[in-house]
Design a protein around this motif. Structure first.
Motif, PDB file in Angstrom:
ATOM      1  N   LEU A 156       0.445  -0.076   4.956  1.00  0.00           N
ATOM      2  CA  LEU A 156       1.849  -0.240   4.594  1.00  0.00           C
ATOM      3  C   LEU A 156       2.181   0.596   3.364  1.00  0.00           C
ATOM      4  CD1 LEU A 156       2.291  -4.073   5.164  1.00  0.00           C
ATOM      5  CD2 LEU A 156       2.619  -2.181   6.771  1.00  0.00           C
ATOM      6  N   GLY A 157       3.240   1.393   3.466  1.00  0.00           N
ATOM      7  CA  GLY A 157       3.631   2.257   2.368  1.00  0.00           C
ATOM      8  C   GLY A 157       4.362   1.502   1.274  1.00  0.00           C
ATOM      9  N   ARG A 158       4.199   1.961   0.040  1.00  0.00           N
ATOM     10  CA  ARG A 158       4.858   1.344  -1.107  1.00  0.00           C
ATOM     11  C   ARG A 158       6.123   2.107  -1.524  1.00  0.00           C
ATOM     12  NH1 ARG A 158      -0.806   1.083  -3.061  1.00  0.00           N
ATOM     13  NH2 ARG A 158      -1.532  -1.070  -2.885  1.00  0.00           N
ATOM     14  N   GLY A 159       6.366   3.265  -0.901  1.00  0.00           N
ATOM     15  CA  GLY A 159       7.546   4.047  -1.232  1.00  0.00           C
ATOM     16  C   GLY A 159       7.328   5.063  -2.331  1.00  0.00           C
ATOM     17  N   ASP A 160       6.142   5.073  -2.918  1.00  0.00           N
ATOM     18  CA  ASP A 160       5.825   6.039  -3.975  1.00  0.00           C
ATOM     19  C   ASP A 160       4.720   6.996  -3.549  1.00  0.00           C
ATOM     20  OD1 ASP A 160       3.675   4.324  -3.908  1.00  0.00           O
ATOM     21  OD2 ASP A 160       3.754   3.778  -6.033  1.00  0.00           O
ATOM     22  N   GLY A 161       4.405   6.981  -2.252  1.00  0.00           N
ATOM     23  CA  GLY A 161       3.355   7.856  -1.740  1.00  0.00           C
ATOM     24  C   GLY A 161       2.002   7.196  -1.658  1.00  0.00           C
ATOM     25  N   THR A 162       1.898   5.960  -2.132  1.00  0.00           N
ATOM     26  CA  THR A 162       0.647   5.220  -2.004  1.00  0.00           C
ATOM     27  C   THR A 162       0.790   4.184  -0.895  1.00  0.00           C
ATOM     28  OG1 THR A 162       1.259   3.538  -3.643  1.00  0.00           O
ATOM     29  CG2 THR A 162       0.172   5.540  -4.448  1.00  0.00           C
ATOM     30  N   PHE A 163      -0.349   3.639  -0.485  1.00  0.00           N
ATOM     31  CA  PHE A 163      -0.359   2.713   0.637  1.00  0.00           C
ATOM     32  C   PHE A 163      -1.153   1.464   0.303  1.00  0.00           C
ATOM     33  CE2 PHE A 163       0.218   6.941   2.374  1.00  0.00           C
ATOM     34  CZ  PHE A 163       1.236   6.768   3.295  1.00  0.00           C
ATOM     35  N   GLY A 164      -0.756   0.370   0.928  1.00  0.00           N
ATOM     36  CA  GLY A 164      -1.444  -0.901   0.811  1.00  0.00           C
ATOM     37  C   GLY A 164      -0.425  -2.029   0.921  1.00  0.00           C
ATOM     38  N   PRO A 165      -0.772  -3.166   1.461  1.00  0.00           N
ATOM     39  CA  PRO A 165      -2.117  -3.497   1.934  1.00  0.00           C
ATOM     40  C   PRO A 165      -2.400  -2.947   3.331  1.00  0.00           C
ATOM     41  CG  PRO A 165      -0.648  -5.340   2.272  1.00  0.00           C
ATOM     42  CD  PRO A 165       0.159  -4.301   1.550  1.00  0.00           C
ATOM     43  N   TRP A 166      -3.632  -3.136   3.756  1.00  0.00           N
ATOM     44  CA  TRP A 166      -4.105  -2.704   5.057  1.00  0.00           C
ATOM     45  C   TRP A 166      -4.017  -3.863   6.043  1.00  0.00           C
ATOM     46  CZ3 TRP A 166      -5.538   1.317   7.948  1.00  0.00           C
ATOM     47  CH2 TRP A 166      -6.339   1.087   9.060  1.00  0.00           C
ATOM     48  N   ILE A 167      -3.407  -3.606   7.202  1.00  0.00           N
ATOM     49  CA  ILE A 167      -3.366  -4.599   8.276  1.00  0.00           C
ATOM     50  C   ILE A 167      -4.285  -4.109   9.382  1.00  0.00           C
ATOM     51  CG2 ILE A 167      -1.937  -5.800   9.965  1.00  0.00           C
ATOM     52  CD1 ILE A 167       0.415  -5.455   8.142  1.00  0.00           C
TER      53      ILE A 167
END
Length: 375
Positions: free
Chosen positions: A196-207
């Motif tokens: 899942l993207g955070r909107g700042d180019g990073t991702f988490g959490p993982w599903i």
């Protein structure tokens, strides 16, 4: 080249000589700004981009080739990477000889169908997949590419170059980008689940989920406003209905029609508002799978999260899509006609729905093989 009849069937228009070797990747865009779509393919053997300019009558002009950099080409996409108003081409390449390395290259477009020599961003590993999207909301296209072990994100600087690569733990063999949990942020989907993207180019959490497939795509196929996952495996195309929270339902499989399918494309081929599938195989065959129409008119246009009401933030999101500042994947129900863009009429429908409400019932969608062609 297969000419569409407007009903999902095709006639053989002409055979185009695009180049030597297997054609690995393709894109359709107006790169010479004449209003007609042009075709771009990668010639994996010659390591060039092949550009075929559309003439507007279903024909394509003579091939033009442009070097794509060192190594064999893996993927190709089109976007304005240097913010000059002209479409550019991005490719990922890999070197088969030792040491195995890779690169992402941008060919800056001149707006007339020609391109400048590639600007290369070296990578430590060869890459396979390629996707383009604005992951950090700075209105600059970013690149997601997969090496043999992980996914690499390159954030665009707006001048045709990228920041230092950032590694993301994900299956690199096939990735898809889209907002699968309705939070306006683009998420990354691979065979093992959703980041899942955070909107700042990073991702988490993982599903975590066993999604599988050799090729993945996202599209709104079930009429509920949530992005669904489409996967290709063996000789079948499967649809996994999105639940709007980053998870997907069980697969519903359809015969792909092609004997050894390698890739697919989702597009509304017959103008009925439902996404159809075009499946290509390794033997130059194309199969068309037509979807049953979605009764989209009964859905609530601009109800991005599918909760039955249109809120102010959803109207703002739809306006951003119309202005080209956000992807239609962030609110598929803003695109009432499913043509990949949001029009003024659709914005008006959204405002009316916000003021007066609208029904939210929908119809299930099925796929059936309509026809196949070979060239």
């Amino acid at each position: 080249m297969l000419l569409g009849a407007g009903d999902g069937t095709f006639a053989l228009g002409s055979v185009i000589e695009a180049g030597n070797g297997a054609l690995k990747a393709k894109a359709v865009a107006d790169v010479n700004e004449d209003g007609w779509p042009d075709v771009l393919v990668t010639d994996r053997e010659d390591r060039h981009i092949v550009v075929l300019l559309g003439t507007g009558d279903g024909a394509l002009g003579p091939r033009r080739t442009f070097p794509a950099g060192v190594g064999s080409i893996g993927g190709l996409s089109v976007a304005d990477f240097d913010d000059d108003g002209h479409l550019d081409v991005v490719t990922n390449t890999r070197v088969s000889s030792l040491p195995h390395t890779g690169a992402v290259s941008v060919l800056r477009g001149n707006g007339d169908g020609t391109f400048e020599p590639p600007i290369e961003t070296p990578l430590q590993e060869p890459t396979q997949t390629l996707a383009v999207a604005d992951l950090n909301r700075d209105r600059r296209p970013d690149v997601v590419t997969g090496s043999f072990e992980h996914v690499v994100v390159l954030f665009g600087k707006g001048d045709g170059t990228f920041a230092e690569p950032v590694s993301v733990v994900a299956d690199p063999s096939s990735v898809a980008l889209g907002d699968v949990n309705g939070d306006l942020n683009l998420d990354l989907i691979d065979k093992d689940g959703a980041l899942l993207g955070r909107g700042d180019g990073t991702f988490g959490p993982w599903i975590s989920a066993t999604l599988g497939g050799t090729d993945l795509g996202l599209g709104e196929l079930t009429g509920d406003g949530h992005l669904d996952l489409v996967r290709l495996e063996d000789r079948a195309l499967s649809v996994l209905a999105g639940r709007g929270d980053g998870t997907f339902g069980p697969p519903q499989s359809f015969a792909a029609g092609a004997s050894n399918p390698s890739t697919f494309l989702l597009e509304d081929l017959n103008g009925d508002g439902a996404l159809d599938a075009v499946v290509a195989d390794f033997y130059d065959h194309i199969s068309v799978l037509l979807a049953s129409p979605i009764r989209r008119a009964r859905l609530c246009t601009t109800d991005c999260d599918g909760d039955g009401t249109v809120e102010i933030h959803e109207l703002i999101r739809s306006v951003n899509i119309a202005l080209g500042e956000a992807s239609v994947a962030t609110c598929v129900l803003a695109d009432e006609s499913a043509d990949g863009q949001v029009t003024v009429d659709e914005l008006v429908h959204g405002v009316n729905n916000a003021l007066g409400g609208c029904p939210t019932s929908s119809a299930a969608q099925t796929l059936s093989v309509a026809g196949a062609g070979a060239h």
